[in-house]
Design a protein around this motif. Structure first.
Motif, PDB file in Angstrom:
ATOM      1  N   ASP A 141       0.835  -1.214   0.000  1.00 56.58           N
ATOM      2  CA  ASP A 141       0.000   0.000   0.000  1.00 56.58           C
ATOM      3  C   ASP A 141       0.865   1.257   0.000  1.00 56.58           C
ATOM      4  O   ASP A 141       0.518   2.258  -0.623  1.00 56.58           O
ATOM      5  N   TYR A 142       1.973   1.193   0.721  1.00 57.23           N
ATOM      6  CA  TYR A 142       2.887   2.344   0.766  1.00 57.23           C
ATOM      7  C   TYR A 142       3.393   2.682  -0.642  1.00 57.23           C
ATOM      8  O   TYR A 142       3.416   3.838  -1.053  1.00 57.23           O
ATOM      9  N   LEU A 143       3.787   1.667  -1.389  1.00 57.77           N
ATOM     10  CA  LEU A 143       4.352   1.948  -2.708  1.00 57.77           C
ATOM     11  C   LEU A 143       3.299   2.486  -3.679  1.00 57.77           C
ATOM     12  O   LEU A 143       3.601   3.339  -4.511  1.00 57.77           O
ATOM     13  N   GLN A 144       2.087   2.017  -3.550  1.00 51.48           N
ATOM     14  CA  GLN A 144       1.017   2.584  -4.382  1.00 51.48           C
ATOM     15  C   GLN A 144       0.788   4.062  -4.011  1.00 51.48           C
ATOM     16  O   GLN A 144       0.695   4.921  -4.887  1.00 51.48           O
ATOM     17  N   ALA A 145       0.719   4.331  -2.702  1.00 53.39           N
ATOM     18  CA  ALA A 145       0.525   5.714  -2.250  1.00 53.39           C
ATOM     19  C   ALA A 145       1.685   6.585  -2.723  1.00 53.39           C
ATOM     20  O   ALA A 145       1.491   7.750  -3.105  1.00 53.39           O
ATOM     21  N   TYR A 146       2.876   6.019  -2.732  1.00 50.48           N
ATOM     22  CA  TYR A 146       4.037   6.756  -3.215  1.00 50.48           C
ATOM     23  C   TYR A 146       3.838   7.151  -4.688  1.00 50.48           C
ATOM     24  O   TYR A 146       4.163   8.279  -5.091  1.00 50.48           O
ATOM     25  N   GLY A 147       3.313   6.240  -5.475  1.00 48.67           N
ATOM     26  CA  GLY A 147       3.064   6.533  -6.891  1.00 48.67           C
ATOM     27  C   GLY A 147       2.088   7.690  -7.054  1.00 48.67           C
ATOM     28  O   GLY A 147       2.305   8.606  -7.864  1.00 48.67           O
ATOM     29  N   GLN A 148       1.036   7.669  -6.251  1.00 44.84           N
ATOM     30  CA  GLN A 148       0.063   8.777  -6.302  1.00 44.84           C
ATOM     31  C   GLN A 148       0.725  10.069  -5.854  1.00 44.84           C
ATOM     32  O   GLN A 148       0.523  11.138  -6.460  1.00 44.84           O
ATOM     33  N   GLY A 149       1.561   9.960  -4.811  1.00 48.03           N
ATOM     34  CA  GLY A 149       2.293  11.127  -4.322  1.00 48.03           C
ATOM     35  C   GLY A 149       3.272  11.665  -5.354  1.00 48.03           C
ATOM     36  O   GLY A 149       3.522  12.870  -5.412  1.00 48.03           O
ATOM     37  N   GLY A 150       3.802  10.781  -6.173  1.00 51.62           N
ATOM     38  CA  GLY A 150       4.743  11.195  -7.218  1.00 51.62           C
ATOM     39  C   GLY A 150       4.071  12.066  -8.267  1.00 51.62           C
ATOM     40  O   GLY A 150       4.616  13.091  -8.698  1.00 51.62           O
ATOM     41  N   LEU A 151       2.874  11.648  -8.667  1.00 46.39           N
ATOM     42  CA  LEU A 151       2.139  12.429  -9.670  1.00 46.39           C
ATOM     43  C   LEU A 151       1.832  13.825  -9.118  1.00 46.39           C
ATOM     44  O   LEU A 151       1.921  14.829  -9.831  1.00 46.39           O
ATOM     45  N   LYS A 152       1.526  13.869  -7.824  1.00 39.35           N
ATOM     46  CA  LYS A 152       1.223  15.143  -7.187  1.00 39.35           C
ATOM     47  C   LYS A 152       2.498  16.008  -7.050  1.00 39.35           C
ATOM     48  O   LYS A 152       2.465  17.210  -7.323  1.00 39.35           O
ATOM     49  N   ALA A 153       3.602  15.375  -6.665  1.00 35.92           N
ATOM     50  CA  ALA A 153       4.863  16.113  -6.509  1.00 35.92           C
ATOM     51  C   ALA A 153       5.303  16.738  -7.837  1.00 35.92           C
ATOM     52  O   ALA A 153       5.877  17.830  -7.870  1.00 35.92           O
ATOM     53  N   PHE A 161      12.390  16.367  -3.701  1.00 35.19           N
ATOM     54  CA  PHE A 161      12.148  16.059  -2.278  1.00 35.19           C
ATOM     55  C   PHE A 161      11.575  14.654  -2.125  1.00 35.19           C
ATOM     56  O   PHE A 161      12.016  13.863  -1.294  1.00 35.19           O
ATOM     57  N   LEU A 162      10.586  14.356  -2.943  1.00 37.88           N
ATOM     58  CA  LEU A 162       9.933  13.052  -2.830  1.00 37.88           C
ATOM     59  C   LEU A 162      10.876  11.917  -3.259  1.00 37.88           C
ATOM     60  O   LEU A 162      10.828  10.819  -2.704  1.00 37.88           O
ATOM     61  N   ALA A 163      11.732  12.211  -4.225  1.00 39.03           N
ATOM     62  CA  ALA A 163      12.677  11.192  -4.695  1.00 39.03           C
ATOM     63  C   ALA A 163      13.615  10.753  -3.561  1.00 39.03           C
ATOM     64  O   ALA A 163      14.024   9.596  -3.485  1.00 39.03           O
ATOM     65  N   ARG A 164      13.940  11.680  -2.669  1.00 42.36           N
ATOM     66  CA  ARG A 164      14.804  11.330  -1.531  1.00 42.36           C
ATOM     67  C   ARG A 164      14.111  10.334  -0.606  1.00 42.36           C
ATOM     68  O   ARG A 164      14.744   9.466  -0.016  1.00 42.36           O
ATOM     69  N   LEU A 165      12.811  10.482  -0.479  1.00 38.92           N
ATOM     70  CA  LEU A 165      12.057   9.543   0.361  1.00 38.92           C
ATOM     71  C   LEU A 165      12.133   8.135  -0.231  1.00 38.92           C
ATOM     72  O   LEU A 165      12.332   7.156   0.494  1.00 38.92           O
ATOM     73  N   TYR A 166      11.983   8.021  -1.529  1.00 40.95           N
ATOM     74  CA  TYR A 166      12.080   6.715  -2.187  1.00 40.95           C
ATOM     75  C   TYR A 166      13.474   6.131  -1.971  1.00 40.95           C
ATOM     76  O   TYR A 166      13.645   4.963  -1.636  1.00 40.95           O
ATOM     77  N   ALA A 240       3.370   8.003   8.464  1.00 44.62           N
ATOM     78  CA  ALA A 240       4.109   9.270   8.351  1.00 44.62           C
ATOM     79  C   ALA A 240       3.875   9.945   7.000  1.00 44.62           C
ATOM     80  O   ALA A 240       3.974  11.168   6.881  1.00 44.62           O
ATOM     81  N   THR A 241       3.574   9.141   5.991  1.00 45.59           N
ATOM     82  CA  THR A 241       3.418   9.702   4.653  1.00 45.59           C
ATOM     83  C   THR A 241       1.953   9.919   4.272  1.00 45.59           C
ATOM     84  O   THR A 241       1.658  10.320   3.152  1.00 45.59           O
ATOM     85  N   ARG A 242       1.053   9.656   5.215  1.00 42.36           N
ATOM     86  CA  ARG A 242      -0.368   9.815   4.936  1.00 42.36           C
ATOM     87  C   ARG A 242      -0.789  11.287   4.761  1.00 42.36           C
ATOM     88  O   ARG A 242      -1.605  11.603   3.900  1.00 42.36           O
ATOM     89  N   PRO A 243      -0.249  12.244   5.554  1.00 38.39           N
ATOM     90  CA  PRO A 243      -0.687  13.647   5.408  1.00 38.39           C
ATOM     91  C   PRO A 243      -0.411  14.231   4.020  1.00 38.39           C
ATOM     92  O   PRO A 243       0.420  13.697   3.271  1.00 38.39           O
ATOM     93  N   ASP A 244      -1.107  15.282   3.723  1.00 43.75           N
ATOM     94  CA  ASP A 244      -0.902  16.029   2.480  1.00 43.75           C
ATOM     95  C   ASP A 244       0.499  16.669   2.514  1.00 43.75           C
ATOM     96  O   ASP A 244       0.816  17.390   3.460  1.00 43.75           O
ATOM     97  N   PHE A 245       1.293  16.397   1.505  1.00 48.44           N
ATOM     98  CA  PHE A 245       2.670  16.915   1.486  1.00 48.44           C
ATOM     99  C   PHE A 245       2.768  18.361   0.997  1.00 48.44           C
ATOM    100  O   PHE A 245       3.850  18.928   1.012  1.00 48.44           O
ATOM    101  N   THR A 246       1.666  18.944   0.526  1.00 49.82           N
ATOM    102  CA  THR A 246       1.749  20.286  -0.059  1.00 49.82           C
ATOM    103  C   THR A 246       2.441  21.290   0.871  1.00 49.82           C
ATOM    104  O   THR A 246       3.392  21.953   0.442  1.00 49.82           O
ATOM    105  N   TYR A 248       4.470  20.618   3.322  1.00 48.94           N
ATOM    106  CA  TYR A 248       5.858  20.173   3.530  1.00 48.94           C
ATOM    107  C   TYR A 248       6.749  20.685   2.393  1.00 48.94           C
ATOM    108  O   TYR A 248       7.842  21.185   2.606  1.00 48.94           O
ATOM    109  N   TYR A 249       6.253  20.504   1.170  1.00 52.02           N
ATOM    110  CA  TYR A 249       7.046  20.946   0.016  1.00 52.02           C
ATOM    111  C   TYR A 249       7.314  22.446   0.089  1.00 52.02           C
ATOM    112  O   TYR A 249       8.416  22.903  -0.212  1.00 52.02           O
ATOM    113  N   ALA A 250       6.278  23.200   0.498  1.00 55.37           N
ATOM    114  CA  ALA A 250       6.441  24.659   0.583  1.00 55.37           C
ATOM    115  C   ALA A 250       7.567  25.003   1.554  1.00 55.37           C
ATOM    116  O   ALA A 250       8.432  25.830   1.241  1.00 55.37           O
TER     117      ALA A 250
HETATM  118  N1  PHE Z   1       0.658  11.887   1.256  1.00 54.94           N
HETATM  119  C1  PHE Z   1       1.549  12.307   0.197  1.00 54.94           C
HETATM  120  C2  PHE Z   1       1.031  13.595  -0.470  1.00 54.94           C
HETATM  121  O1  PHE Z   1       0.011  14.082  -0.129  1.00 54.94           O
HETATM  122  C3  PHE Z   1       1.707  11.235  -0.859  1.00 54.94           C
HETATM  123  C4  PHE Z   1       2.658  10.168  -0.453  1.00 54.94           C
HETATM  124  C5  PHE Z   1       2.221   8.948   0.061  1.00 54.94           C
HETATM  125  C6  PHE Z   1       4.007  10.337  -0.638  1.00 54.94           C
HETATM  126  C7  PHE Z   1       3.119   7.963   0.387  1.00 54.94           C
HETATM  127  C8  PHE Z   1       4.897   9.343  -0.328  1.00 54.94           C
HETATM  128  C9  PHE Z   1       4.450   8.152   0.193  1.00 54.94           C
HETATM  129  O2  PHE Z   1       1.688  14.102  -1.346  1.00 54.94           O
END
Ligand code: PHE
Ligand code: FE
Length: 273
Positions: A141-153, A161-166, A240-246, A248-250
């Motif tokens: 589930d984490y890796l799928q969420a990461y993929g969704q987070g990647g599109l958003k990043a 920033f997100l690439a460092r997490l991976y 830890a990665t569940r919150p909206d990263f917007t 964080y990125y700022a």
């Molecule tokens: N929660 C992150 C976001 O809102 C997405 C994400 C999930 C990133 C899991 C990495 C891992 O952007």
């Protein structure tokens, strides 16, 4: 049917046929050699979840796995499948695959003279290194969420920033267990030298997982890592990665980058083993 020697041109998703029949006996032999070396080293160094995935999926010494057959087993466990790609794919393509629970794996294998090190991923890194952890439901589930987070990043212009997490989790993560530190990162488990160094060397720093700290930290791609981040379990990653990263990125855009080997005042290194 295409002639055997013709290489398929990738579509927009870069997916190709694995070309399983085209592997030579020598290529399977390279897999076997790598597999046996790692089995010996990883039996008391890899995370239990990695070893469970390896055996649960039937990823074996005998030769390069057949992606479709392996995918059928993996899909029954966690809904993921493996698709063959000719090498690294563009970021958006990669993230779209992950977001759809498809893991893009390179179909070619390294040569004998690259047994110990190669910079780009090959089928041993992608399948042996990455796929076992996808057998674990939380990591899957984490890796799928990461993929969704990647599109958003990408949209937020924050991919570095997100690439460092991976890098510091999926590729080079360590996990704390009752028996001591263990490896779950695919970049480590697919490397003989780094599997020993990551746990046993005095040289690298080992710090507890800290999301923002990781996203501030540069990494090196040319040698063993200078720093590893240690999780307590995969739930910690997911939560830890569940919150909206917007936001964080700022703030990351205003913060300095930390060099790979640095330990900051107040940070406590984790004891080896
Ligand atoms: N929660 C992150 C976001 O809102 C997405 C994400 C999930 C990133 C899991 C990495 C891992 O952007
Ligand atoms: Fe990788």
């Amino acid at each position: 049917m295409m002639p055997a020697q013709m290489v398929e041109t990738p579509g927009p998703d870069y997916v190709i046929d694995q070309g399983f029949e085209r592997y030579t006996a020598e290529e399977h032999e390279i897999w076997r050699t790598l597999f046996h070396r790692q089995a010996e080293i990883l039996k008391d160094r890899a995370a239990p979840e990695f070893l469970d995935g390896l055996s649960g999926l039937g990823i074996a010494a005998e030769g390069i796995p057949h992606f479709e057959r392996l995918s059928d087993v993996l899909e029954r466990a966690t809904g993921w499948r493996i698709v063959a790609v000719p090498g690294l794919v563009p970021d958006d393509v990669f993230f779209r695959h992950l977001a759809n629970r498809r893991f893009p794996a390179t179909n070619f294998i390294r040569r004998w003279d690259q047994l110990d090190y190669l910079q780009e991923p090959d089928v041993f890194h992608d399948i042996y290194g990455h796929v076992p952890m996808l057998f674990n439901p939380v990591f899957a589930d984490y890796l799928q969420a990461y993929g969704q987070g990647g599109l958003k990043a990408l949209k937020l212009d924050s991919l570095p920033f997100l690439a460092r997490l991976y890098w510091y989790t999926v590729e080079f993560g360590l996990v704390r267990t009752k028996e001591g530190l263990r490896i779950y990162g695919s970049g480590i488990v697919s490397s003989k030298g780094e599997s020993i160094y990551a746990l046993e060397s005095d040289k690298p720093k080992r710090l507890p997982f800290d999301l923002l700290r990781i996203m501030q930290t540069d990494y090196r791609i040319d040698d063993f890592q200078d720093i590893y981040f240690v999780i307590d379990g995969y739930d910690q990653l997911f939560e830890a990665t569940r919150p909206d990263f917007t936001p964080y990125y700022a703030s990351l855009k205003t913060l300095p980058t930390i060099p790979p080997g640095a330990v900051l005042p107040g940070e406590r290194e984790i004891e080896r083993i």
